[in-house]
Write an enzyme that holds these catalytic residues in place. Structure first.
Site, PDB file in Angstrom:
ATOM      1  N   CYS A   1      40.089  87.533  50.318  1.00 44.24           N
ATOM      2  CA  CYS A   1      40.512  86.395  51.208  1.00 44.24           C
ATOM      3  C   CYS A   1      41.177  87.473  52.274  1.00 44.24           C
ATOM      4  O   CYS A   1      41.690  88.156  52.108  1.00 44.24           O
ATOM      5  CB  CYS A   1      41.552  85.498  50.713  1.00 44.24           C
ATOM      6  SG  CYS A   1      42.239  84.588  51.951  1.00 44.24           S
TER       7      CYS A   1
ATOM      8  N   CYS B   1      45.084  80.685  48.442  1.00 48.35           N
ATOM      9  CA  CYS B   1      45.469  79.957  49.676  1.00 48.35           C
ATOM     10  C   CYS B   1      44.670  78.899  50.135  1.00 48.35           C
ATOM     11  O   CYS B   1      43.669  78.658  49.331  1.00 48.35           O
ATOM     12  CB  CYS B   1      45.968  80.971  50.849  1.00 48.35           C
ATOM     13  SG  CYS B   1      44.614  81.713  51.526  1.00 48.35           S
TER      14      CYS B   1
ATOM     15  N   CYS C   1      45.313  86.283  52.191  1.00 47.02           N
ATOM     16  CA  CYS C   1      46.097  86.658  51.076  1.00 47.02           C
ATOM     17  C   CYS C   1      45.430  87.661  50.219  1.00 47.02           C
ATOM     18  O   CYS C   1      46.302  88.119  49.086  1.00 47.02           O
ATOM     19  CB  CYS C   1      46.395  85.277  50.104  1.00 47.02           C
ATOM     20  SG  CYS C   1      45.068  84.724  49.208  1.00 47.02           S
TER      21      CYS C   1
ATOM     22  N   ASP D   1      26.607 108.843  61.275  1.00 43.38           N
ATOM     23  CA  ASP D   1      26.828 108.830  59.888  1.00 43.38           C
ATOM     24  C   ASP D   1      25.505 107.923  59.262  1.00 43.38           C
ATOM     25  O   ASP D   1      25.436 106.888  59.648  1.00 43.38           O
ATOM     26  CB  ASP D   1      28.255 108.013  59.475  1.00 43.38           C
ATOM     27  CG  ASP D   1      28.132 108.142  57.940  1.00 43.38           C
ATOM     28  OD1 ASP D   1      27.349 108.906  57.334  1.00 43.38           O
ATOM     29  OD2 ASP D   1      29.089 107.518  57.626  1.00 43.38           O
TER      30      ASP D   1
ATOM     31  N   CYS E   1      38.968  80.453  48.439  1.00 41.00           N
ATOM     32  CA  CYS E   1      39.927  81.170  48.149  1.00 41.00           C
ATOM     33  C   CYS E   1      40.729  80.552  47.153  1.00 41.00           C
ATOM     34  O   CYS E   1      41.372  79.636  47.365  1.00 41.00           O
ATOM     35  CB  CYS E   1      41.072  81.764  49.152  1.00 41.00           C
ATOM     36  SG  CYS E   1      42.158  82.889  48.601  1.00 41.00           S
TER      37      CYS E   1
END
Lengths: 242, 469
Positions: free
Chosen positions: B215, B240, B218, B368, B237
């Protein structure tokens, strides 16, 4: 009798940046090609782990957000990991995983985010990220090898009593100033090299496999493999950098 | 004084644009913009007030070019005059070049809308110059990490710029938690689009590297009621109140039949079918993003759906050349999610094929290339019999060969050919029913021009450059 090596991929969900899982793939394949069976277990947040039961532990890099999450989780199992390391467990820790094994990470505002404190070094936030291709010279058993990879880190690491993994030939390494790259303690190999490190630097992979076998008292002759592709990939970058 | 600056910057840029076309150096899509901005940095800002209806910006990792082109076609198809940076030149200089191209010699821009694809990194610089009426965010995947550090940084850069923009409407992918969070993070109003269910025959069973399992508010592990691919799905989530927002444009089910993806939604008391030519599932998301943006702008949904049904730019239907009678398909790859989707598409073919993979590591490709190890090449192993040869080329072709070897591909089927020309020749002439070419950004134009010489193009237009972006 078939030999079985157990691999622990630590927090693959969290420490999964920059293709680092390629290290596990390389370890797995180079065993498999020699008839050594490998079991890879993924250990995630909240899992209880007995590190001593493994033959190879891999920790990759994660973003800052994710690294904070797991320092506290792993904290409860530090003693267990320490014991396994003293008992010669083969460990590869890349970038964030490397930093995590050290004493602390010093933030720009002066706060110290504690690491696991297993190895003697610390990392401090730099003002610019160290990014680019890198070539390193190191001693692997009785072999001197040149390895290549790609580094991308904001933190600068300074070693205390542990040995560096190798000498920077081109690029930045631990901090861009002292010429050191990575850290080495017993069978623990720490490095900033992504790329990933093991596939095209086969000498390191084979050395780790042989150390893992030795720890289990396995008398196994590690035959040479055809590494034409690996050597070519490595030499392309070496020729560009050196 | 400002007028003189505008005119002199504009004229010089137009001359450069003409010259670079005549000389055949590139497509004149960025250099004129760069020169004009040097002469008059305020040029883009001053142009931006001339649009009669407004500016729409499309950003995100994958699907920018296609979504932008689709939206431009919808608006044009609805009778508006549209300015767009259709060639994928999505930095500030490219955006400026698009305005220069559209401007008359007096500096007047006779357009209703500007529809602009903007790179995530260039986004703050562009929105500080031109105020968009709406911003479409497609998705956030890992891409060219070394340019931005990491994905979190990219999202923060976009989020901060949106927060600092005065009253802008966001058009957001509800299924991507990394995108959906922008509504709350920026405090701007959002119009959401999403898909409830996608048949697995479309998404494939390819394992992806999921990006955001946590999340963004949170830090708890997100739970997925339904999972599409990468981090896309119906998430909630447990810690929360963050969860997939209820989409304003919500497609209940997407399925494939023949050459089309079909889907339908209930909107404004009407049942609307949104069907688009089949490609990867990401193409449906691109179409949905363009559709949602157009509906937000007040375009009749049926009109938008009609344009998308007939969308001409070959979105991911990669057929674009013929070598003798053999179809040759070229596609851009630039990150694990896009590469996995392309791979799934060609593995589903079950035709005997040559696969050329060209990996460059120039700045525009991302220096990269470790992301290749996040692509699920392991999926090839059990279908290896469908492949005659894997030809690896480009500046890092050797590394690509290593990746395939460790994915379990037999080494006698892997060739490294340093020259692009030689690699393309081999991929075309060696025995196969079809040839695929998956290449990174800076190899795209080169391979494209080699193919132009050696094979027959089927339906060329600048806008139809193969792209997942």
């Amino acid at each position: 009798m078939v030999i079985v090596l157990k691999v622990c991929h630590l927090y693959p969900d969290l420490l999964n940046l920059y293709g680092d899982r390629g290290n596990v793939i390389a370890f797995y394949r180079r065993c498999q090609w020699r008839g050594i069976e490998v079991k890879v277990e993924e250990v995630n947040l909240g899992d209880q782990v007995d590190f001593s039961s493994y033959d190879f532990l891999f920790m990759g890099g994660g973003s800052d957000r994710e690294q904070n999450l797991l320092a506290s989780d792993l904290g409860e199992q530090v003693e267990n990991l320490k014991t396994a390391i003293e008992d010669n467990l083969v460990v590869l820790a890349i970038c964030g995983g490397y930093q995590l094994l050290g004493k602390y990470y010093l933030m720009p505002d002066g706060t110290r985010v504690p690491g696991l404190g297993i190895l003697d070094y610390y990392t401090e936030a730099g003002n610019k990220r160290l990014i680019g291709n890198i070539a390193v010279n190191l001693q692997m058993g009785d072999k001197e090898v040149y390895i290549t990879g790609f580094e991308n880190h904001g933190g600068k690491t300074f070693l205390g009593s542990v040995e560096p993994l190798g000498k920077v030939m081109s690029g930045n390494g631990n901090n861009g100033t002292d010429g050191h790259e990575g850290a080495r303690y017993k069978n623990v190999f720490c490095s900033y090299l992504h790329g990933p490190l093991l596939p095209k630097n086969a000498a390191i992979t084979d050395y780790m496999i042989s150390q893992a076998l030795k720890r289990r008292n396995k008398n196994f002759f590690l035959n040479d493999l055809d590494d034409t592709f690996e050597k070519r990939a490595n030499s392309v970058m070496l020729e560009r950098l050196l | 004084m400002r007028l003189i600056k505008t005119i002199s910057a504009l004229w010089l840029a137009k001359v450069v644009m003409l010259l670079s076309r005549l000389l055949g150096k590139g497509k004149g899509s960025t250099l004129p913009g760069m020169i004009a901005l040097k002469i008059y940095p305020g040029l883009l800002h001053s142009f931006s007030f001339q649009l009669r209806k407004g500016i729409i910006i499309v950003t995100g990792t994958n699907g920018k070019t296609t979504t932008n082109n689709m939206l431009a076609q919808i608006l044009a198809g609805s009778g508006y005059k549209v300015l767009a940076n259709l060639e994928g030149a999505n930095l500030k200089k490219g955006v400026t070049a698009a305005f220069i191209k559209a401007a008359g010699l007096s500096g007047k821009i006779n357009c209703d809308y500007a529809v602009l694809e903007v790179d995530e990194g260039a986004f703050p610089g562009v929105v500080s110059d031109i105020k968009p009426q709406a911003v479409v965010v497609t998705n956030f995947f890992r891409d060219q990490l070394d340019r931005y550090g990491e994905l979190d940084t990219t999202i923060q850069v976009v989020s901060r710029a949106l927060k600092n923009t005065e009253k802008v409407k966001l058009v957001l992918n509800a299924d991507d938690p990394l995108v959906a969070q922008l509504c709350k993070k920026t405090g701007q109003a959002a119009f959401f689009y999403g898909i409830d269910f996608i048949e697995t025959s479309i998404t494939g069973v390819i394992e992806d590297t999921k990006e955001a399992k946590f999340c963004p508010f949170c830090g708890n592990n997100l739970k997925y009621n339904l999972y599409h691919y990468s981090q896309l799905g119906d998430y909630v989530c447990p810690g929360c109140e963050f969860r997939r927002p209820e989409p304003d444009i919500n497609v209940s089910r997407v399925y494939k039949d023949g050459n089309y993806f079909y889907g339908s939604m209930y909107f404004d008391n009407n049942n609307i079918n949104l069907s688009v030519p089949a490609g990867g599932v990401y193409n449906y998301y691109n179409a949905l993003a363009a559709f949602a943006a157009s509906v937000y702008l007040g375009i009749e949904p049926q009109v938008s759906a009609g344009v998308l049904y007939n969308y001409t730019s070959a979105i991911g239907r990669m057929d674009r050349f013929f070598y003798n009678d053999k179809p040759v398909l070229l596609n851009l790859v630039k990150n694990p999610t896009g590469f996995n989707q392309s791979l799934a598409a060609l593995l589903a073919q079950e035709r005997f094929q040559n696969l050329l993979i060209a990996i460059n590591d120039n700045d525009a490709d991302g220096r990269d290339i470790s992301w290749l190890w996040d692509v699920n090449f392991e999926a090839i192993e059990e279908k290896e019999n469908y492949f005659n040869n894997f030809i690896c080329t480009g500046k890092r072709g050797e590394e690509m060969a290593v990746r395939l070897k460790y994915a379990g591909v037999s080494t006698n089927k892997i060739t490294v050919e340093k020259s692009l020309e030689g690699a393309v020749s081999a991929a075309l002439s060696q025995e196969s029913e079809v040839t695929y070419l998956l290449v990174t950004y800076t190899a795209l134009w080169q391979v494209d021009s080699i193919l132009n010489k050696k094979a027959k193009r089927v339906g060329y237009s600048a806008e139809s450059m193969p792209s997942v972006s």
